[in-house]
Design a protein around this motif. Structure first.
Motif, short mmCIF file in Angstrom:
data_model
loop_
_atom_site.label_atom_id
_atom_site.label_comp_id
_atom_site.label_asym_id
_atom_site.label_seq_id
_atom_site.Cartn_x
_atom_site.Cartn_y
_atom_site.Cartn_z
N LYS A 1 -7.62 0.29 5.05
CA LYS A 1 -6.67 0.98 4.18
C LYS A 1 -5.28 1.00 4.83
O LYS A 1 -4.27 0.74 4.17
CB LYS A 1 -7.14 2.41 3.91
CG LYS A 1 -6.24 3.17 2.99
CD LYS A 1 -6.74 4.57 2.74
CE LYS A 1 -5.73 5.31 1.87
NZ LYS A 1 -5.98 6.73 1.82
N LEU A 2 -5.23 1.30 6.13
CA LEU A 2 -3.96 1.31 6.83
C LEU A 2 -3.32 -0.08 6.82
O LEU A 2 -2.13 -0.22 6.56
CB LEU A 2 -4.14 1.80 8.27
CG LEU A 2 -2.87 1.84 9.11
CD1 LEU A 2 -1.86 2.83 8.53
CD2 LEU A 2 -3.21 2.20 10.55
N ASP B 1 -3.73 -2.45 4.63
CA ASP B 1 -3.23 -2.71 3.28
C ASP B 1 -1.89 -2.01 3.05
O ASP B 1 -0.97 -2.60 2.47
CB ASP B 1 -4.24 -2.23 2.23
CG ASP B 1 -5.52 -3.05 2.22
OD1 ASP B 1 -5.53 -4.16 2.79
OD2 ASP B 1 -6.52 -2.56 1.65
N GLU B 2 -1.77 -0.77 3.52
CA GLU B 2 -0.51 -0.03 3.37
C GLU B 2 0.61 -0.71 4.15
O GLU B 2 1.74 -0.83 3.65
CB GLU B 2 -0.68 1.41 3.88
CG GLU B 2 -1.57 2.27 3.03
CD GLU B 2 -1.80 3.64 3.64
OE1 GLU B 2 -0.93 4.13 4.40
OE2 GLU B 2 -2.87 4.22 3.37
N ILE B 3 0.31 -1.14 5.35
CA ILE B 3 1.31 -1.83 6.18
C ILE B 3 1.75 -3.12 5.51
O ILE B 3 2.95 -3.41 5.45
CB ILE B 3 0.74 -2.12 7.59
CG1 ILE B 3 0.55 -0.82 8.36
CG2 ILE B 3 1.64 -3.09 8.34
CD1 ILE B 3 -0.24 -0.98 9.65
N GLU B 4 0.81 -3.88 5.00
CA GLU B 4 1.18 -5.16 4.37
C GLU B 4 2.03 -4.93 3.12
O GLU B 4 2.99 -5.67 2.89
CB GLU B 4 -0.06 -5.98 4.11
CG GLU B 4 -0.64 -6.48 5.44
CD GLU B 4 -1.88 -7.33 5.31
OE1 GLU B 4 -2.59 -7.24 4.29
OE2 GLU B 4 -2.16 -8.07 6.27
N ARG B 5 1.72 -3.92 2.32
CA ARG B 5 2.57 -3.60 1.16
C ARG B 5 3.96 -3.17 1.62
O ARG B 5 4.97 -3.56 1.03
CB ARG B 5 1.93 -2.50 0.31
CG ARG B 5 0.78 -3.00 -0.56
CD ARG B 5 0.35 -1.98 -1.59
NE ARG B 5 -0.06 -0.70 -1.03
CZ ARG B 5 -1.28 -0.40 -0.60
NH1 ARG B 5 -2.24 -1.31 -0.67
NH2 ARG B 5 -1.56 0.78 -0.11
N PHE B 6 4.02 -2.37 2.67
CA PHE B 6 5.29 -1.92 3.22
C PHE B 6 6.13 -3.11 3.67
O PHE B 6 7.32 -3.19 3.37
CB PHE B 6 5.02 -0.98 4.41
CG PHE B 6 6.26 -0.47 5.09
CD1 PHE B 6 6.84 0.72 4.69
CD2 PHE B 6 6.85 -1.18 6.13
CE1 PHE B 6 7.98 1.20 5.32
CE2 PHE B 6 7.98 -0.72 6.76
CZ PHE B 6 8.55 0.48 6.35
N LYS C 1 7.48 -4.98 0.66
CA LYS C 1 8.53 -4.19 0.00
C LYS C 1 9.85 -4.26 0.77
O LYS C 1 10.92 -4.36 0.18
CB LYS C 1 8.08 -2.73 -0.11
CG LYS C 1 9.12 -1.82 -0.70
CD LYS C 1 8.62 -0.39 -0.77
CE LYS C 1 9.70 0.52 -1.32
NZ LYS C 1 9.24 1.91 -1.39
N HIS D 1 -2.58 6.03 14.13
CA HIS D 1 -2.49 6.02 12.67
C HIS D 1 -1.34 6.93 12.23
O HIS D 1 -0.53 6.55 11.37
CB HIS D 1 -3.78 6.54 12.03
CG HIS D 1 -4.88 5.56 11.95
ND1 HIS D 1 -5.23 4.95 10.78
CD2 HIS D 1 -5.72 5.06 12.89
CE1 HIS D 1 -6.24 4.14 10.99
NE2 HIS D 1 -6.56 4.19 12.27
N ARG E 1 2.00 5.89 10.09
CA ARG E 1 2.30 6.48 8.78
C ARG E 1 3.62 7.24 8.81
O ARG E 1 4.40 7.18 7.85
CB ARG E 1 1.14 7.37 8.35
CG ARG E 1 -0.05 6.55 7.91
CD ARG E 1 -0.88 7.25 6.87
NE ARG E 1 -1.82 6.31 6.29
CZ ARG E 1 -3.06 6.10 6.76
NH1 ARG E 1 -3.49 6.77 7.80
NH2 ARG E 1 -3.85 5.24 6.17
N MET F 1 6.38 4.75 8.42
CA MET F 1 6.54 4.23 7.06
C MET F 1 7.19 5.26 6.14
O MET F 1 8.02 4.91 5.30
CB MET F 1 5.20 3.77 6.50
CG MET F 1 4.68 2.51 7.17
SD MET F 1 3.25 1.77 6.36
CE MET F 1 1.96 2.93 6.79
#
Length: 76
Positions: free
Chosen positions: A7-8, A10-15, A18, A51, A55, A58
């Motif tokens: 999950k982390l 995935d969040e990093i890759e979206r960040f 973006k 983690h 976060r 970000m």
């Protein structure tokens, strides 16, 4: 890889998409580790404190242009 780590990641890759930021740059800025994202992709699990640092980075990140505008408003 744990669900939390995935999950982390995935969040990093979206960040990164973006903000048009490379994985290496993200790792260096977030936790001073240019290999972070690559190691996560390879299955590395992180301590919860790391983690949290990632976060926090970000959430608080502001691109350079936004920082300059904010600084000029406070200086005026």
């Amino acid at each position: 890889m744990s669900k939390t780590a995935q999950k982390l990641l995935d969040e990093i890759e979206r960040f990164c998409v973006k903000h048009e930021m490379s994985a290496t740059t993200f790792g260096k800025l977030a936790v001073n580790d240019g290999h972070l994202v690559h190691e996560l992709r390879d299955g590395l699990d992180l301590r919860s404190s790391r983690h949290d640092r990632i976060r926090d980075f970000m959430v608080s990140y502001r691109p350079l242009g936004q920082r300059r505008r904010a600084e000029s408003r406070t200086a005026a």
